[in-house]
Design an enzyme around this catalytic site. Structure first.
Site, PDB file in Angstrom:
ATOM      1  N   HIS A 109      -3.374   7.495   2.541  1.00 49.20           N
ATOM      2  CA  HIS A 109      -3.805   6.153   2.130  1.00 49.20           C
ATOM      3  C   HIS A 109      -5.163   5.863   2.770  1.00 49.20           C
ATOM      4  O   HIS A 109      -5.335   6.008   3.988  1.00 49.20           O
ATOM      5  CB  HIS A 109      -2.740   5.137   2.562  1.00 49.20           C
ATOM      6  CG  HIS A 109      -3.146   3.725   2.353  1.00 49.20           C
ATOM      7  ND1 HIS A 109      -3.795   3.293   1.222  1.00 49.20           N
ATOM      8  CD2 HIS A 109      -2.989   2.625   3.134  1.00 49.20           C
ATOM      9  CE1 HIS A 109      -4.029   1.999   1.320  1.00 49.20           C
ATOM     10  NE2 HIS A 109      -3.553   1.562   2.477  1.00 49.20           N
ATOM     11  N   CYS A 161       0.827  -1.219   0.000  1.00 49.41           N
ATOM     12  CA  CYS A 161       0.000   0.000   0.000  1.00 49.41           C
ATOM     13  C   CYS A 161       0.856   1.263   0.000  1.00 49.41           C
ATOM     14  O   CYS A 161       0.372   2.337  -0.355  1.00 49.41           O
ATOM     15  CB  CYS A 161      -0.953   0.007   1.182  1.00 49.41           C
ATOM     16  SG  CYS A 161      -1.951  -1.473   1.304  1.00 49.41           S
ATOM     17  N   ASN A 205     -10.195   0.073   0.577  1.00 50.37           N
ATOM     18  CA  ASN A 205      -8.745   0.266   0.560  1.00 50.37           C
ATOM     19  C   ASN A 205      -8.205  -0.375  -0.719  1.00 50.37           C
ATOM     20  O   ASN A 205      -8.205  -1.588  -0.854  1.00 50.37           O
ATOM     21  CB  ASN A 205      -8.161  -0.406   1.812  1.00 50.37           C
ATOM     22  CG  ASN A 205      -6.636  -0.418   1.824  1.00 50.37           C
ATOM     23  OD1 ASN A 205      -5.992  -0.080   0.838  1.00 50.37           O
ATOM     24  ND2 ASN A 205      -6.068  -0.827   2.943  1.00 50.37           N
TER      25      ASN A 205
HETATM   26  O1  UT7 Z   1      -3.307  -0.900   3.735  1.00 50.42           O
HETATM   27  C1  UT7 Z   1      -3.019  -1.362   5.010  1.00 50.42           C
HETATM   28  C2  UT7 Z   1      -3.956  -2.474   5.299  1.00 50.42           C
HETATM   29  N1  UT7 Z   1      -4.526  -2.674   6.562  1.00 50.42           N
HETATM   30  C3  UT7 Z   1      -5.009  -1.764   7.421  1.00 50.42           C
HETATM   31  O2  UT7 Z   1      -4.886  -0.596   7.300  1.00 50.42           O
HETATM   32  C4  UT7 Z   1      -5.739  -2.337   8.599  1.00 50.42           C
HETATM   33  C5  UT7 Z   1      -5.629  -1.512   9.835  1.00 50.42           C
HETATM   34  N2  UT7 Z   1      -6.527  -2.012  10.841  1.00 50.42           N
HETATM   35  C6  UT7 Z   1      -7.862  -1.749  10.842  1.00 50.42           C
HETATM   36  O3  UT7 Z   1      -8.347  -1.035   9.982  1.00 50.42           O
HETATM   37  C7  UT7 Z   1      -8.703  -2.308  11.979  1.00 50.42           C
HETATM   38  O4  UT7 Z   1      -7.853  -2.924  12.899  1.00 50.42           O
HETATM   39  C8  UT7 Z   1      -9.773  -3.329  11.486  1.00 50.42           C
HETATM   40  C9  UT7 Z   1     -10.852  -2.591  10.716  1.00 50.42           C
HETATM   41  C10 UT7 Z   1      -9.128  -4.393  10.599  1.00 50.42           C
HETATM   42  C11 UT7 Z   1     -10.411  -3.994  12.685  1.00 50.42           C
HETATM   43  O5  UT7 Z   1     -10.990  -3.009  13.518  1.00 50.42           O
HETATM   44  P1  UT7 Z   1     -10.727  -3.033  15.085  1.00 50.42           P
HETATM   45  O6  UT7 Z   1     -11.499  -1.942  15.678  1.00 50.42           O
HETATM   46  O7  UT7 Z   1      -9.240  -3.038  15.284  1.00 50.42           O
HETATM   47  O8  UT7 Z   1     -11.384  -4.398  15.499  1.00 50.42           O
HETATM   48  P2  UT7 Z   1     -10.712  -5.641  16.226  1.00 50.42           P
HETATM   49  O9  UT7 Z   1      -9.827  -6.376  15.263  1.00 50.42           O
HETATM   50  O10 UT7 Z   1     -10.135  -5.206  17.535  1.00 50.42           O
HETATM   51  O11 UT7 Z   1     -11.979  -6.512  16.500  1.00 50.42           O
HETATM   52  C12 UT7 Z   1     -13.035  -6.074  17.377  1.00 50.42           C
HETATM   53  C13 UT7 Z   1     -14.149  -7.079  17.277  1.00 50.42           C
HETATM   54  C14 UT7 Z   1     -13.701  -8.513  17.381  1.00 50.42           C
HETATM   55  O12 UT7 Z   1     -14.678  -9.237  18.041  1.00 50.42           O
HETATM   56  P3  UT7 Z   1     -14.532  -9.604  19.614  1.00 50.42           P
HETATM   57  O13 UT7 Z   1     -13.268 -10.394  19.699  1.00 50.42           O
HETATM   58  O14 UT7 Z   1     -14.453  -8.279  20.308  1.00 50.42           O
HETATM   59  O15 UT7 Z   1     -15.774 -10.372  19.890  1.00 50.42           O
HETATM   60  C15 UT7 Z   1     -13.628  -8.970  15.942  1.00 50.42           C
HETATM   61  O16 UT7 Z   1     -13.798 -10.361  15.806  1.00 50.42           O
HETATM   62  O17 UT7 Z   1     -14.777  -6.939  15.989  1.00 50.42           O
HETATM   63  C16 UT7 Z   1     -14.807  -8.229  15.358  1.00 50.42           C
HETATM   64  N3  UT7 Z   1     -14.722  -8.029  13.923  1.00 50.42           N
HETATM   65  C17 UT7 Z   1     -15.815  -7.848  13.171  1.00 50.42           C
HETATM   66  N4  UT7 Z   1     -17.121  -7.805  13.465  1.00 50.42           N
HETATM   67  C18 UT7 Z   1     -17.980  -7.602  12.463  1.00 50.42           C
HETATM   68  C19 UT7 Z   1     -13.620  -8.003  13.139  1.00 50.42           C
HETATM   69  N5  UT7 Z   1     -13.979  -7.793  11.859  1.00 50.42           N
HETATM   70  C20 UT7 Z   1     -15.331  -7.704  11.856  1.00 50.42           C
HETATM   71  C21 UT7 Z   1     -16.284  -7.510  10.831  1.00 50.42           C
HETATM   72  N6  UT7 Z   1     -17.577  -7.445  11.178  1.00 50.42           N
HETATM   73  N7  UT7 Z   1     -15.938  -7.340   9.536  1.00 50.42           N
END
Ligand code: UT7
Length: 325
Positions: free
Chosen positions: A252, A111, A282
């Site tokens: 980005h 990215c 993204n």
């Molecule tokens: O180009 C570079 C590429 N990558 C990035 O920039 C990614 C950077 N990271 C992010 O954007 C965020 O970390 C994410 C959007 C990927 C995740 O958001 P978050 O607020 O960090 O969520 P999390 O991973 O801490 O997960 C919180 C909860 C979890 O459930 P529990 O364990 O609290 O029950 C996840 O399983 O949200 C759950 N979760 C979802 N729920 C519904 C994770 N993905 C999803 C989803 N829908 N798509």
């Protein structure tokens, strides 16, 4: 002598995948995706490839700059998803465009790739090796995404963005005024993909799950909000500017919350940070030039304004570029 952007172009696949479509594929919701990422829909390639999208974006950038493909001296495609190992995507773009006199090669900095490609083109032109370049970010990420993993599949989209850059004359006033880039290979495990299966060619013996994107989203998030402001400050220092001198930050488009956090760290109004991830997701190396093209075509960038472009990605890689429009 300087280097300035003279034309922008972009191309997105026709097919749109909405959050509601994703609700039917994995355990997620439109509300979660919008709140946690700022995304509502993304474009997904069907027949489109990295070079076909890239050449469409390049044609539009050339048209905007009033240039012909035969005049292009350098083509750099930033991509991590080209479907052929050889030849590289940039050579295939050269062939599609008929840019017979260009040097063409790819850069893979995920990215962060567009900034790496722009920096490279800048050095080529500054050194006198060439006078102009097409710098492209082009991705068909949908082919390497695990469509059963809700933590990644809701984030990404396909597309391409391109800029035509050229040498400026003395006293022009526009152009690149500061650049910064870096890599942290020690953090490589945060976001990786071992290889890929080409569409329609999956061999049953290949563990295809391993040939998909793996990401520790939380770690990538923390990396981005810590590293991007540092990288931006380095580019600002090189340009002799302060954060408040920048009219628009084009970052980005990975997550609206990452951008909000960076705006806060830099103590800048979020209004200075235009976003389009709601409609594109993204698109990795393509996200910054797609956003730039959108703003340019909508007449939202005025001559003389100061812009900061900055991205980060797998590697980990990061880059920033300050320029006067
Ligand atoms: O180009 C570079 C590429 N990558 C990035 O920039 C990614 C950077 N990271 C992010 O954007 C965020 O970390 C994410 C959007 C990927 C995740 O958001 P978050 O607020 O960090 O969520 P999390 O991973 O801490 O997960 C919180 C909860 C979890 O459930 P529990 O364990 O609290 O029950 C996840 O399983 O949200 C759950 N979760 C979802 N729920 C519904 C994770 N993905 C999803 C989803 N829908 N798509």
């Amino acid at each position: 002598m300087g280097v300035a952007i003279r034309g922008t172009g972009s191309a997105l696949p026709e097919k749109i995948l909405t959050n509601f479509d994703l609700e039917k594929m994995v355990d997620t919701s439109d509300e979660w995706i919008r709140q946690r990422t700022g995304m509502s829909e993304r474009h997904i390639g069907q027949k489109e490839t990295v070079p076909s999208l890239a050449s469409a974006a390049c044609r539009r950038a050339l048209e905007k700059a009033g240039k012909k493909a035969e005049e292009v001296e350098l083509i750099i495609v930033a991509t991590c998803t080209t479907e052929m190992l050889l030849p590289c995507a940039a050579c295939r773009v050269q062939n599609i465009l008929g840019a017979k006199d260009a040097i063409a090669f790819d850069i893979n900095a995920a990215c962060g790739g567009f900034l790496f490609a722009l920096n490279t083109a800048h050095h080529y032109i500054e050194s006198g090796a060439c006078n102009n370049a097409l710098v492209v970010g082009s991705e068909v990420l949908s082919e390497i995404i695990d469509w059963t993993d809700r933590g990644t599949c809701v984030l990404f989209g396909d597309g391409s963005g391109a800029v035509y850059v050229e040498k400026t004359e003395e006293g022009d006033g526009s152009g690149i005024i500061g650049m910064s880039q870096g890599s942290n290979g020690m953090a490589g495990k945060m976001l990786y993909c071992r290889g890929r299966v080409v569409k329609g060619e999956t061999e049953p013996e290949i563990n295809s799950e391993d040939l998909l994107v793996h990401m520790n989203g939380g770690e990538v998030f923390k990396f981005a909000v810590r590293q991007v402001p540092i990288c931006i400050r380095k580019a600002l220092d090189m340009a002799g500017l302060q954060p408040e001198d920048i009219d628009m930050y084009l970052l980005h488009q990975a997550n609206s919350r990452i951008i909000e956090s960076i705006a806060k760290t830099l103590k800048q109004d979020i209004k200075k940070f235009p976003m389009n991830m709601e409609k594109t997701g993204n698109t990795s190396s393509a996200s910054i030039p797609i956003l730039l093209d959108e703003l340019n075509r909508e007449g939202k960038i005025q001559k003389g304004q100061k812009l900061m472009l900055s991205g980060f990605g797998a590697g980990m890689t990061f880059g920033a570029c300050a320029l006067i429009w």
